[in-house]
Design a protein around this motif. Structure first.
Motif, PDB file in Angstrom:
ATOM      1  N   LYS A   1      43.824  41.075  30.833  1.00  0.00           N
ATOM      2  CA  LYS A   1      43.701  40.516  32.183  1.00  0.00           C
ATOM      3  C   LYS A   1      44.832  40.946  33.108  1.00  0.00           C
ATOM      4  CE  LYS A   1      43.098  36.230  30.897  1.00  0.00           C
ATOM      5  NZ  LYS A   1      42.923  34.781  30.968  1.00  0.00           N
TER       6      LYS A   1
ATOM      7  N   LEU B   1      47.387  42.895  35.332  1.00  0.00           N
ATOM      8  CA  LEU B   1      47.274  44.091  36.154  1.00  0.00           C
ATOM      9  C   LEU B   1      48.534  44.944  36.022  1.00  0.00           C
ATOM     10  CD1 LEU B   1      45.322  45.108  38.453  1.00  0.00           C
ATOM     11  CD2 LEU B   1      47.051  44.223  39.994  1.00  0.00           C
ATOM     12  N   SER B   2      49.660  44.288  35.834  1.00  0.00           N
ATOM     13  CA  SER B   2      50.914  45.019  35.695  1.00  0.00           C
ATOM     14  C   SER B   2      51.722  44.345  34.599  1.00  0.00           C
ATOM     15  CB  SER B   2      51.691  44.984  37.010  1.00  0.00           C
ATOM     16  OG  SER B   2      52.068  43.658  37.289  1.00  0.00           O
ATOM     17  N   ALA B   3      52.476  45.171  33.889  1.00  0.00           N
ATOM     18  CA  ALA B   3      53.209  44.666  32.744  1.00  0.00           C
ATOM     19  C   ALA B   3      54.312  43.696  33.181  1.00  0.00           C
ATOM     20  CB  ALA B   3      53.811  45.829  31.973  1.00  0.00           C
TER      21      ALA B   3
ATOM     22  N   LEU C   1      46.111  49.469  31.721  1.00  0.00           N
ATOM     23  CA  LEU C   1      46.594  49.713  33.087  1.00  0.00           C
ATOM     24  C   LEU C   1      45.736  50.767  33.764  1.00  0.00           C
ATOM     25  CD1 LEU C   1      50.479  49.705  32.564  1.00  0.00           C
ATOM     26  CD2 LEU C   1      49.091  47.911  33.573  1.00  0.00           C
TER      27      LEU C   1
ATOM     28  N   HIS D   1      42.320  49.261  34.740  1.00  0.00           N
ATOM     29  CA  HIS D   1      42.460  48.471  35.960  1.00  0.00           C
ATOM     30  C   HIS D   1      42.506  49.372  37.186  1.00  0.00           C
ATOM     31  CE1 HIS D   1      42.793  44.289  35.101  1.00  0.00           C
ATOM     32  NE2 HIS D   1      43.570  44.510  34.066  1.00  0.00           N
TER      33      HIS D   1
END
Lengths: 358, 358, 358, 358, 358
Positions: D150, D152-154, D256, D259
């Motif tokens: 889920k 979007l960015s680490a 990533l 997405h």
């Protein structure tokens, strides 16, 4: 299949260059059958199936190094099928003088087979080294231009060059490995080293001498070990170069990614501007409709609305930009544990190492 | 499970092709129990559980190479269960003549078991080599089209082909490794090599002869070593090909990334243009409003404002483009240390290596 | 810590299932102290600390394979603490009959300890194989759907499944490695193999027989080697599967990157269109201003300007698109060296290899 | 440098804790020179230069495990310089009782040096295990949140944590490797194992006994092998965890990338919409110009043109969207070879393996 | 080539620094021929072709460590060609005093060759360690700033620094490996260790003494093993540092990707806004046309349409944003198997390991 059939009916012919112990060099053609009967070998001993091999058979050293096929006897060195591989120049200009003692061989005081073997092994190492020397500047040049942080996209010809050289390095690595293994196979068995010392078994006079002073087998071991070490250094250099290519690729990717991020931020900033203009431009479009707003007559309204449009766009844009700035950098940086900052490896363990044997 | 039950009740049957020493070839069906009693083996010796194995048992060599199951005695070669694996053609057209001495076996002057073993090992190596030869052009073709710097996106069918071949290479690598290990297992123990020389133990006449002239064990070692070397070359080529795929993948990624960066810059430049037009278009929108600006009557104003719009957009765009140019390339390039430029490896260390044994 | 204390005060109890040589199976509880006194062992010999180990102690084989703890004597096989690990079914339905000679053991003609050992090792290999068999279709299924070039973004549940199976493969790899090492530890020392042949030392009658006919130690070596080979094949398959996952990941990345590039190009083309429309739309905006251009009255001007707007946009867009096309593919493709095209490996070196032993 | 000088002038002092065979524990300070004269050692034997080493010298075992420096004699165990490394608690609360026979040592029936060695080795393994146990949940926690499809960015702090733990794992791996090597160095030479059995050489009574019943050297070998196995299991777990991190990183990247592709498609779809609106908006702009089109008076034209603008935009957008859909998925999917679908490995080769020894 | 010719005509000259046993240090120039006759060596023994080698020849140790070329006899240490490599300072200030017994050598009670060898090996290890110590902070500094999650694009100079240091690490790794191998070559053969103890063979008095008390060969083995261990620790540290760079690169990529995803989402949100404004702006453009809509006269229509434009844009935008939110996170999260959550490794297997030898 056809050529095979004809080959079996007609006896194959070797073109042979013969380097005698005393410096004579003669070149002739010989039937394969004649040759191996002359040398007391069997047909299968002269098949030269493998890329690189050094074997002894009936007090003769049979050696193959890619296109170089050679037979060393205590009396002479025969080079077979040397034409068409660019060996001629080396055979005439270098190998001849070297065997005649004019060159700079280490083993010139030792029996003939040592000198022949050294000359051949040195040729092999030089050939391999030359391949590395040829690729090295090309690779460095390609990498240098690809790693350059200023470039936005990789230069395709450099990339292609790099791929070709990368392939070349792999092949060189294999060839060095095969060369090392063929030397190791002999060095691992004392018996094989003994067999390499041809003169020891043929010339009783020399054998006695050797049982007193210099041990031929030991000299042979040193000679082969010497070239093993050289091959290992060559292998190490090749491996380092491959490692450098790998490391550089990571750097290239980081560079390209960085560029992309920078461009994306610029793009985003402009998209913010365009959005702001669209938003406030909508006011202008609204007033441009042929509908009555009852404000048409007031001359100040024009300047007011125009001002709102421009100033509003500008203000919204500024807000968006500062929002972007805040969004990209975290408000509170994660507390970086001190262990990382202080250089854990060096402080906690390096001290033990630095000490050495005091 | 059902078939197993029935197999244990009914004795299993082998289809056997028998190659006699004198060239006779017969094909028959034999019960497994009969077969192993005839050969003096035990039931478990003929289970052929492993993919690749070479064992001796009661002066008989039992050999399995994937679908090829063979038994070598000093008198004959039995090939079991050969149907349905595409072996028939090879058995009849190649193996028969080879064993009868018509082929080009190295060992045709040696006892029967040498010839049989050589023919079988050569078949195995040829099969493995054929798999590599089949995949090699496909891989090169896929890579060539994928690495092509002109393509914007990878060709999916080529990619799929590459993945399949990559899988095939891994399997080939394993098979070559297993083949090498089965040879090494024998080569590592002198006792096992001795056991492979069947005739030496059965035929006293030959044994005496061998104790004088040719040593059978040594010939067997050379034979097996020969195929070990061939398997190693095959393994090296497979490894190089895998390395080439890996290197090419990096290049593919760099290519795709480069394309993306180039497109992103173009996109950014156009976004800049659109922004400029939006900004100055806002002036036009403002004057398009049904509001009074008191400038409506002056005919020069139209041209003035229109000029401002177009020229302003153009100027702003140019500024943005030059800003982008400056932004992407650092004003002062980082000083590249000289060590890199001068080719450190070559200069600082290569000279030592080049020297060789002088 | 509390349980340890209580464990040391109260002697621990083993649940033992006993398989007698004659087929009797009994199950009972025994105090640990009793058990080891009965077997002539020491307390520490029955600790079962390691995951996988095979040791001999006082003419008894002690074996642990994860949850399976077994003791093999020349007379019987004891399985300890078998409850709660899902072993019951196997013990009753398979192990019992196998030891009683009803199964399909290779060693049913050999002493009891061989049969017991074979049954246990086969169970271990089957367990490991079952784990691979379970993961294999899941991995292939995940990869198949992830590698599918049509998908734009990776399916998250498949990805999660792949990660879990990847972890499972690593664990399987370790277990196979540990199993292989425990077999190798015995195979590497002849003395240990001898110790495994329990009957040889206890039953003088059998020992004499063995000194004549079948050599027990040799049979034991074959038995263990057999399972070593099976473990190696299992390990090879595991390794290949991991390699396939790695290769597939590269393909997934290339696929995702390709999609992105294609979308980016489309986006860029549309951005070009929007830019063109904005540029020429500015003319319309200009004429929409409530300023006098003195062209208002001429009815042809409307169509002229409208035409310029639409045609101009179209023309500019076309120019931009063709510029993009030129920009993305280099005008002069880099000259691809012939060496790559001609399949260097195959031509320059493959011929040597193909030849085989002719 | 200054401290070294002063150290050489003033004899260094060891803080020594002494554990006697009979359970007495005393702590004192001793000059280094005194200590080594007392033990019959030389100055260089007590330098403790390496991180991990086990050596015997003059019937004394000298052992270093990172900060733990110990000397084992047949009579007592000396722990040197134990302060400041958090060892105090373990020394007093655990080591003392263990040596006094209260703990749960396997070797409590064996001479003192066995007990001392076991306690020290167990401490080392426990320390290493504790480091893994500490990192394991942190790594799993970081990975679990990073792998979450889920996001979007680490998460940056998780990423930082992962990097730190990754570094910690590498260090642990090295330490386990060094520990294993120090055990292997002894296990590889029977002579060194013999030297470790101190009592055997000092106490003739024990020696005789040992020559009858229990063999000390064998017990020592079992003890060291036991800890070698534990270290190997630890190493395997560490390696698996590193593998899991690597696999997870691939999954993070795929996530990533996925997405990004999804967002890019949405973006592209909206850009298509904006383009359509711009295109047909141009009609509106055209009619908004203050130029005469002669259509001004017809009231139906307003609705006609407005309808064209909206419907046209919608239609064009729909076409573009369906074009995008077609563009992203290839019209004819590449025919997936059946070999892949059918699970080649399992069917073609797995059957052979499953069979086992039947 | 020219220099070679001149070198062969003129005998080469060595600059020699001589450290006598008694502490005298003299420096002179010597012809190569003189030198090797004096030492009883052959010309080829003093060629120093390899980067790192330790050999014995005629009771003399010949040692090369990169630029350091040394000859150790039982009486003195000769350092050759020391000029121009920055060795002068070390030779005069450190080596002299160390050999004279003023330093902190472990072996100062042993014969001269031990002290000389220790001093030279320590110098080598210190040099290698110094290279690591120099690179370590630079690498940590580069990584620290590159890994920083706040940065949007990688700092190019740091990246370049990292690449250079990465290259340096590879070279250091090779040098450590070569150093280790040259020590291992001696340690692997007892005979070579014996040959290193020069005094043992030259000085009968010492030899007798050694046959009683200290064994020279054993001391030599300990000395070499000590430096082998130090080299291994150095190698381990280098390897860990390379691993850290690799791990950090993954983190850098994840960071850059994360930033990109965040920016892309922002961009997408703004594109949604612009689209909404364009869509509803079209209404305004429609009403701005010079066409009659028959609504011109109603003053409420202006506010109605303007309201629809702004509110409609806002509503559509909100819908799009919420659609985006739903689109990016899956409605039903994939059920994460419990095995992962519960920390499978620790629970299922860790317990066995933790137990240790109880």
């Amino acid at each position: 299949k056809v050529s095979e059939a004809s080959l079996s009916s007609v006896a194959p012919v070797f073109v042979v260059m013969r380097f005698e112990k005393n410096g004579n060099v003669t070149s002739s053609e010989k039937k394969k059958t004649e040759l191996y009967q002359e040398l007391g070998l069997q047909a299968r001993d002269l098949r030269f199936q493998h890329q690189t091999s050094i074997t002894t058979r009936n007090n003769i050293i049979i050696l193959q190094m890619e296109s170089l096929k050679a037979i060393v006897t205590p009396e002479c060195l025969l080079v077979l099928d040397f034409r068409g591989f660019g060996l001629d120049k080396w055979l005439v200009l270098e190998l001849g003088p070297q065997l005649a003692g004019e060159g700079t061989l280490v083993t010139y005081s030792l029996p003939f087979e040592f000198r022949a073997l050294e000359a051949l092994l040195q040729h092999r190492v030089n050939t391999l080294q030359a391949r590395l020397n040829e690729m090295h500047p090309q690779i460095m040049d390609s990498l240098e231009s690809l790693v350059d942080p200023k470039i936005l996209s990789a230069d395709r010809s450099k990339l292609h060059m790099l791929l070709l050289n990368s392939k070349g390095l792999s092949e060189l690595e294999t060839d060095v490995k095969v060369f090392k293994e063929s030397l190791l196979k002999i060095l691992d068995e004392d018996e094989l080293i003994e067999e390499m010392c041809l003169t020891k078994w043929t010339d009783p006079r020399v054998f006695e001498e050797s049982s007193l002073g210099i041990d031929h087998a030991e000299e042979m071991e040193l000679l082969l070990e010497n070239y093993l070490l050289q091959a290992e250094e060559l292998g190490n250099n090749t491996r380092e170069l491959k490692g450098l290519i790998d490391d550089s690729e990571s750097v290239i990717f980081i560079n390209l990614d960085s560029h992309r991020n920078v461009m994306m931020r610029l793009n985003l900033q402009l998209t913010m501007g365009t959005f702001s203009l669209s938003l406030f431009g909508l006011i202008g479009v609204a007033f441009g409709m042929n509908l009555e707003s009852n404000l048409e007559e007031d001359p100040r309204v024009f300047w007011l609305v125009t001002g709102i449009m421009f100033l509003g766009s500008g203000l919204i844009w500024r807000r968006l930009l500062s929002f972007l700035g805040r969004h990209l950098e975290p408000s509170s940086p994660p507390p970086i544990p001190p262990v990382w900052k202080k250089g854990h490896i060096a402080s906690a363990r390096g001290t033990d190492i630095k000490g050495g044997v005091r």
